[in-house]
Design a protein around this motif. Sequence first.
Motif, PDB file in Angstrom:
ATOM      1  N   ALA A   1     -21.271   0.734  19.387  1.00  0.00           N
ATOM      2  CA  ALA A   1     -20.703   0.342  20.673  1.00  0.00           C
ATOM      3  C   ALA A   1     -21.089  -1.074  21.077  1.00  0.00           C
ATOM      4  N   ASP A   2     -22.245  -1.544  20.665  1.00  0.00           N
ATOM      5  CA  ASP A   2     -22.681  -2.891  21.040  1.00  0.00           C
ATOM      6  C   ASP A   2     -22.135  -3.947  20.092  1.00  0.00           C
ATOM      7  N   SER A   3     -22.383  -3.787  18.803  1.00  0.00           N
ATOM      8  CA  SER A   3     -22.020  -4.827  17.827  1.00  0.00           C
ATOM      9  C   SER A   3     -20.590  -4.698  17.317  1.00  0.00           C
ATOM     10  N   GLN A   4     -19.967  -3.545  17.503  1.00  0.00           N
ATOM     11  CA  GLN A   4     -18.644  -3.219  16.966  1.00  0.00           C
ATOM     12  C   GLN A   4     -18.635  -3.129  15.439  1.00  0.00           C
ATOM     13  N   GLU A   5     -19.820  -3.096  14.819  1.00  0.00           N
ATOM     14  CA  GLU A   5     -19.920  -2.917  13.374  1.00  0.00           C
ATOM     15  C   GLU A   5     -19.335  -1.555  12.993  1.00  0.00           C
ATOM     16  N   ILE A   6     -18.556  -1.524  11.928  1.00  0.00           N
ATOM     17  CA  ILE A   6     -17.975  -0.264  11.468  1.00  0.00           C
ATOM     18  C   ILE A   6     -19.042   0.555  10.753  1.00  0.00           C
ATOM     19  N   LEU A   7     -19.228   1.784  11.232  1.00  0.00           N
ATOM     20  CA  LEU A   7     -20.245   2.694  10.709  1.00  0.00           C
ATOM     21  C   LEU A   7     -19.653   3.737   9.776  1.00  0.00           C
ATOM     22  N   GLY A   8     -18.347   3.887   9.792  1.00  0.00           N
ATOM     23  CA  GLY A   8     -17.695   4.859   8.935  1.00  0.00           C
ATOM     24  C   GLY A   8     -16.253   5.053   9.330  1.00  0.00           C
ATOM     25  N   TYR A   9     -15.543   5.847   8.522  1.00  0.00           N
ATOM     26  CA  TYR A   9     -14.164   6.168   8.848  1.00  0.00           C
ATOM     27  C   TYR A   9     -13.788   7.518   8.250  1.00  0.00           C
ATOM     28  N   ALA A  10     -12.764   8.117   8.839  1.00  0.00           N
ATOM     29  CA  ALA A  10     -12.200   9.380   8.351  1.00  0.00           C
ATOM     30  C   ALA A  10     -10.689   9.230   8.313  1.00  0.00           C
ATOM     31  N   THR A  11     -10.079   9.870   7.318  1.00  0.00           N
ATOM     32  CA  THR A  11      -8.621   9.831   7.210  1.00  0.00           C
ATOM     33  C   THR A  11      -8.058  11.215   6.946  1.00  0.00           C
ATOM     34  N   SER A  12      -6.800  11.350   7.336  1.00  0.00           N
ATOM     35  CA  SER A  12      -5.953  12.438   6.843  1.00  0.00           C
ATOM     36  C   SER A  12      -4.793  11.753   6.148  1.00  0.00           C
ATOM     37  N   SER A  13      -4.539  12.160   4.922  1.00  0.00           N
ATOM     38  CA  SER A  13      -3.528  11.521   4.083  1.00  0.00           C
ATOM     39  C   SER A  13      -2.640  12.602   3.475  1.00  0.00           C
ATOM     40  N   PRO A  14      -1.491  12.198   2.932  1.00  0.00           N
ATOM     41  CA  PRO A  14      -0.649  13.207   2.276  1.00  0.00           C
ATOM     42  C   PRO A  14      -1.433  13.926   1.176  1.00  0.00           C
ATOM     43  N   TYR A  15      -1.274  15.244   1.126  1.00  0.00           N
ATOM     44  CA  TYR A  15      -1.949  16.009   0.082  1.00  0.00           C
ATOM     45  C   TYR A  15      -1.282  15.752  -1.266  1.00  0.00           C
ATOM     46  N   ARG A  16       0.012  15.868  -1.324  1.00  0.00           N
ATOM     47  CA  ARG A  16       0.817  15.568  -2.516  1.00  0.00           C
ATOM     48  C   ARG A  16       2.138  14.986  -2.028  1.00  0.00           C
ATOM     49  N   ALA A  17       2.851  14.315  -2.914  1.00  0.00           N
ATOM     50  CA  ALA A  17       4.066  13.599  -2.516  1.00  0.00           C
ATOM     51  C   ALA A  17       5.287  14.498  -2.316  1.00  0.00           C
ATOM     52  N   LYS A  18       5.335  15.661  -2.901  1.00  0.00           N
ATOM     53  CA  LYS A  18       6.534  16.499  -2.822  1.00  0.00           C
ATOM     54  C   LYS A  18       6.715  17.051  -1.407  1.00  0.00           C
ATOM     55  N   PRO A  19       7.977  17.153  -0.949  1.00  0.00           N
ATOM     56  CA  PRO A  19       8.259  17.512   0.447  1.00  0.00           C
ATOM     57  C   PRO A  19       7.630  18.822   0.926  1.00  0.00           C
ATOM     58  N   ALA A  20       7.553  19.836   0.086  1.00  0.00           N
ATOM     59  CA  ALA A  20       7.018  21.125   0.535  1.00  0.00           C
ATOM     60  C   ALA A  20       5.542  21.050   0.901  1.00  0.00           C
ATOM     61  N   TYR A  21       4.848  19.989   0.469  1.00  0.00           N
ATOM     62  CA  TYR A  21       3.446  19.803   0.833  1.00  0.00           C
ATOM     63  C   TYR A  21       3.292  19.101   2.184  1.00  0.00           C
ATOM     64  N   GLY A  22       4.363  18.835   2.879  1.00  0.00           N
ATOM     65  CA  GLY A  22       4.334  18.032   4.094  1.00  0.00           C
ATOM     66  C   GLY A  22       3.457  18.551   5.212  1.00  0.00           C
TER      67      GLY A  22
ATOM     68  N   SER B   1       0.526  19.886   4.735  1.00  0.00           N
ATOM     69  CA  SER B   1      -0.849  19.851   4.235  1.00  0.00           C
ATOM     70  C   SER B   1      -1.322  18.399   4.205  1.00  0.00           C
ATOM     71  N   VAL B   2      -2.603  18.195   4.490  1.00  0.00           N
ATOM     72  CA  VAL B   2      -3.201  16.860   4.394  1.00  0.00           C
ATOM     73  C   VAL B   2      -4.494  16.949   3.603  1.00  0.00           C
TER      74      VAL B   2
END
Length: 172
Positions: free
Chosen positions: A67-88, A90-91
Motif C-alpha cells: 500500500a505504501d510503495s505500490q511494489e507488486i507482491l504477487g498476482y493471481a489469474t483465471s485463464s481459459p482452461y482449454r481452447a475448445k468452446p465446450a470448456y468455456g 471452466s478456468v
Amino acid sequence: MPSGRAEVQVRPGVEDDLKALTDLYNHYVRETPITFDTEPFTPEERRPWLLSHPEDGPHRLRVATDADSQEILGYATSSPYRAKPAYGTSVETTVYVAPRAGGRGIGTLLYASLFEALADEDLHRAYAGIAQPNAASARLHERFGFRHVGTYREVGRKFGRYWDVAWYEKPL
C-alpha cells in the motif's frame, strides 16, 4: 517492508504493471519448476498475456501491491482452461507471489479477491496444476475448496529432470 495484511492492496492488473509482473514471473521461469516455461520473457512478449485478462469477464488478473510503495507482491489469474468452446465455463487459476513476500498471506488475499470477482460469471469449475512438490500451494488451494483430482507423472522436463503436476478442481 511492512509486515501484515493491512498494508496490502489487491486490484485489477493494468498495463503499467507489465514490467513488474514480467520480472516476477521470470524469477519463477529461471529459478523454479513452478512454471514449465524455460526461457524468460520480455515485457513486450508478455503483453498479449496481460491483455487477455480484462477487468471483467471470466479471465481476470488480480495484483497485490504494498500500500505504501505500490511494489507488486504477487498476482493471481483465471485463464481459459482449454481452447475448445465446450470448456468455456471452466478456468485455470494460478497464483505467483514475490519471493520476498512469501508467508504474509498474499496468496490468500489474491485468491479471495479473484474468486469474489468471478462470483457472478458464468463459470462452473476452476482447475489448478501444481508442479510437485509444492506443499504451500496445495494448502492454499485446499483452503479455497480445491480437491486433488489426479497427478500427471513426469509430464514436464525442466532443469534436466522430469516433474509431476498435481491437478486440483474447485466447483464455482
